[in-house]
Design an enzyme around this catalytic site. Structure first.
Site, PDB file in Angstrom:
ATOM      1  N   SER A 180      53.656  78.574  52.211  1.00 39.91           N
ATOM      2  CA  SER A 180      55.188  78.678  52.533  1.00 39.91           C
ATOM      3  C   SER A 180      55.832  79.732  51.528  1.00 39.91           C
ATOM      4  O   SER A 180      56.866  80.165  51.647  1.00 39.91           O
ATOM      5  CB  SER A 180      55.976  77.416  52.466  1.00 39.91           C
ATOM      6  OG  SER A 180      55.553  76.644  53.756  1.00 39.91           O
ATOM      7  N   ALA A 181      54.860  79.956  50.369  1.00 31.43           N
ATOM      8  CA  ALA A 181      55.415  80.752  49.370  1.00 31.43           C
ATOM      9  C   ALA A 181      56.034  82.243  49.954  1.00 31.43           C
ATOM     10  O   ALA A 181      56.719  82.836  49.289  1.00 31.43           O
ATOM     11  CB  ALA A 181      54.341  80.920  48.293  1.00 31.43           C
TER      12      ALA A 181
END
Length: 713
Positions: free
Chosen positions: A391-392
């Site tokens: 999800s970065a």
């Protein structure tokens, strides 16, 4: 009595002709000798006395490397050295005689002697016995030119027995070791015979006997030394005098006036900045006669040590970050489900200049024989290896949604499980209900990103129905991501950087995975460039580890004048409105400070006011034990974190990447957050301590340094 008539002497005509011819030939010879002596005499005299000028380039010590504060991290240690220069007319017997004399004055390691060396040496020492190795029939073939010199020599080598090879005494082996060094050099090029462990007694003894050792000399050599074991892989290596020029780049270096036995950088910084570090070689012009004998030597140029590099690396910070990684790896390995965890990476970058302050990587390596583990440096892994980061990347996904019109700032979408025919259920870590773009970043909504990707792909979600998407959406998202440095090389000034790997399957479900960082792979360096681009309002800046190039100086405690300062290089400005970037920045701030932020428990209330994005990716193990599992590697969870601080005026950007942190059935280890918090704390604590120290003890050289920087600019 009648008087007898006297008989006349008669010379035959043919004999007279012969005398005349001989007279003519002798006259021609005398005339020719006269022409040679009188007309061309001076020309032939000059030819006999003719000399040749041969210019030799002698190496100089390499430039040093300093960290950003001026501490030496790579230096040269002076060494006493004994060299040999082979002249063009020197034959093998002369070299052997000198080697025998030198062997009585020094001790020479014999470990490098190969079996072939011993065979060659045996033939040299026993020419008559070597000749007997060849049969009469073979010699007859040689005389008849049916066998060549090379073939005869090969037969002699093949027929030398093990007993003959091992018949040398220790003293003879020392002579061979020295002769081997003599013979590996090139005409008029100094070859190092010994530079490791030359004692003062050996150095003095050789110096006193130079007149009886033609070609031998005593001099000062150098050896590369490192302040610590950290970052050695990134700093690179230099070839030894035995290795000389790399074979794959031989022509390149020879065309640039290198000698074959020169030491050159063979990896990373040492190789990347070879032209700067190698310096200006000393040039000596040797005047030789036709036989190759040196008549005189003239120094054309004294040479100059290589220029120094000032790196952007903060070595004190680097060591502190490495310690943080090591401690967290060791402590996390005691938790359940961490059997595959063996590495972690951190990159700290100035988002405004691209300077790399820290590139740290550590890897736990097991000795296959003893089973014991040790912690090894793996800084190279920050830009040479890539992983699914999770999800970065959602900041880039949201901005891509804005750019394509799939969503707008403030768009609200429903976060609930997506049930697509033929695809496993797509959902977030929890059902969030209706969320806007900011909440989607704060709480890390997968479904918000899925719905955004569906809109980018011009698809329509129908529960339990098939999903049809435009396959060009893969290119759309990847092209957008590349503006931030994701999926492309960052341009760091080091070789062998990876661009990561792109998934090839273009079925719709994989597009949704791409949008949450679970399809393509990225490196820690790419993540640092990505978050820097968001932090500095959309400018993708090329990362660099070299900060300045400086002239060398004699004073070991000072840096020389700046010859080049590496200025920020903007690779591109993202094709997006600044308001959009500000919106994502606000979402990143909520991640660390919002009431439901995924990193709130680690960063909320920090005085340096950070912003960032967490990441968790479900991936497949691809580590050193991968072959054990065949075609079905186990599933693992990768952890990542990107961040920057302070929020309103970013000065540091950070990426943390922890591959294979734990298995899906285990509890999240939060290793990325633990490392990230400790690294950010360390950076700002170190900064505060330095500022306090500077106020108490002002640096008198600060103004001079500033003047040098201004001059370079």
């Amino acid at each position: 009595m009648k008087k007898q008539k006297k008989k006349k002497t008669h010379v035959p005509f043919r004999l007279n002709v012969m005398f005349f011819v001989v007279f003519i030939l002798f006259s021609a010879l005398i005339l020719r000798l006269g022409v040679v002596q009188i007309v061309y005499g001076d020309d032939f005299k000059r030819e006999i006395e003719r000399t040749e000028d041969v210019t030799i380039n002698n190496p100089v010590p390499r430039g040093k490397m300093f960290d950003t504060s001026g501490k030496i991290i790579v230096d040269n240690i002076p060494l006493n050295a004994i060299t040999y220069t082979k002249y063009q007319g020197t034959d093998t017997k002369e070299m052997l005689k000198v080697a025998e004399k030198l062997a009585t004055l020094i001790q020479k390691d014999t470990n490098k002697i190969q079996e072939r060396d011993k065979k060659d040496f045996w033939i040299m020492k026993h020419p008559n016995l070597a000749k007997k190795k060849i049969t009469k029939k073979e010699w007859d073939k040689f005389e008849a030119k049916e066998l060549t010199d090379k073939e005869i020599y090969k037969l002699q080598l093949e027929r030398i027995t093990p007993e003959e090879i091992n018949s040398f005494s220790n003293e003879e082996l020392e002579v061979l070791a020295i002769f081997r060094e003599f013979n590996s050099g090139y005409a008029l090029t100094p070859q190092i015979v010994k530079n490791e462990g030359v004692t003062a007694e050996e150095f003095a003894a050789v110096s006193e006997n130079l007149e009886s050792l033609p070609g031998v000399d005593t001099t000062t050599d150098w050896k590369r030394t490192y302040a610590s074991d950290t970052l050695i892989s990134v700093l690179g290596k230099v070839t030894t005098s035995d290795e000389g020029l790399p074979s794959e780049q031989l022509d390149y270096y020879l065309s640039r006036d290198y000698n074959r036995n020169d030491r050159v950088g063979k990896s990373y910084i040492e190789m990347q900045y070879e032209d700067v570090l190698s310096g200006q070689k000393a040039k000596v012009r040797n005047k030789t006669d036709k036989a190759g004998n040196v008549l005189s030597a003239e120094v054309v140029s004294e040479g100059k040590r290589g220029k120094d590099l000032v790196l952007s690396i903060d070595m004190e910070l680097q060591l502190a970050v490495e310690k943080i990684i090591e401690e967290n790896l060791k402590s996390t390995k005691g938790m359940a489900g961490t059997g595959f965890l063996d590495r972690a990476y951190v990159v700290l970058m100035d988002p405004n200049t691209g300077e790399i302050l820290t590139m740290a990587g550590k890897r736990i390596v097991k000795d296959p024989e003893t089973g014991k583990t040790e912690m090894q440096d793996d800084a190279l892994g920050t830009f040479t290896t890539s992983y699914n980061v999770g999800s970065a990347v959602k900041g880039a996904t949201v901005l891509t949604g804005y750019q394509t019109g799939a969503i707008s700032p403030g768009t609200v979408l429903h976060d609930g499980p997506l049930q697509i025919k033929g695809t496993p259920v797509k959902k977030s870590w929890t059902n969030m209900g209706s969320v806007n773009d900011l909440k989607a970043l704060e709480r890390s909504s997968n479904v918000y990103m899925f719905r955004t990707a569906i809109a980018i792909g011009k698809g329509k979600y129908v529960q339990n129905g098939p999903l049809s998407l435009d396959s060009n959406a893969f290119n759309t998202i990847r092209d957008s991501f590349s503006q931030f440095g994701l999926g492309v090389r960052t341009g760091i000034d080091l070789p062998n950087e990876t661009a990561g790997f792109k998934g090839q399957d273009k079925r719709p479900g994989f597009l949704l995975d791409l949008a949450i960082g679970q399809y393509d792979t990225y490196s820690a360096m790419q993540l640092a460039q990505y978050v820097s681009t968001i932090a500095n309002n959309g400018y993708r800046i090329q990362p660099h580890i070299v900060k300045e190039i400086r002239e060398p100086v004699l004073d070991q405690t000072e840096l020389g004048p700046i010859t080049k300062a590496i200025t920020p290089n903007i690779l591109n400005r993202v094709d997006m409105k600044e308001d959009w970037i500000k919106r994502v920045q606000q979402g990143f701030h909520l991640v660390m400070h919002g009431a439901q932020g995924t990193a709130r428990g680690f960063f909320a209330g920090k005085p340096y006011d950070p912003a960032g994005k967490t990441g968790t990716a479900q991936a497949f193990y691809d580590g050193p034990d991968r072959k054990k599992y065949g075609k079905e590697p186990p599933e693992v969870m990768n952890l990542s974190l990107v961040g920057y601080a302070p929020f309103n005026s970013p000065e540091i950007a950070m990426s943390v990447l922890v591959p294979w942190a734990y298995t899906p059935s285990a509890t999240d280890t939060r290793t990325n957050l633990n490392i990230g918090q400790q690294v950010m704390d360390t950076y700002f604590n170190l900064k505060a301590a330095r500022q306090a120290a500077a106020q108490q003890n002002p640096d008198p050289n600060q103004n001079v340094t500033q003047e040098n920087q201004n001059a370079a600019q």
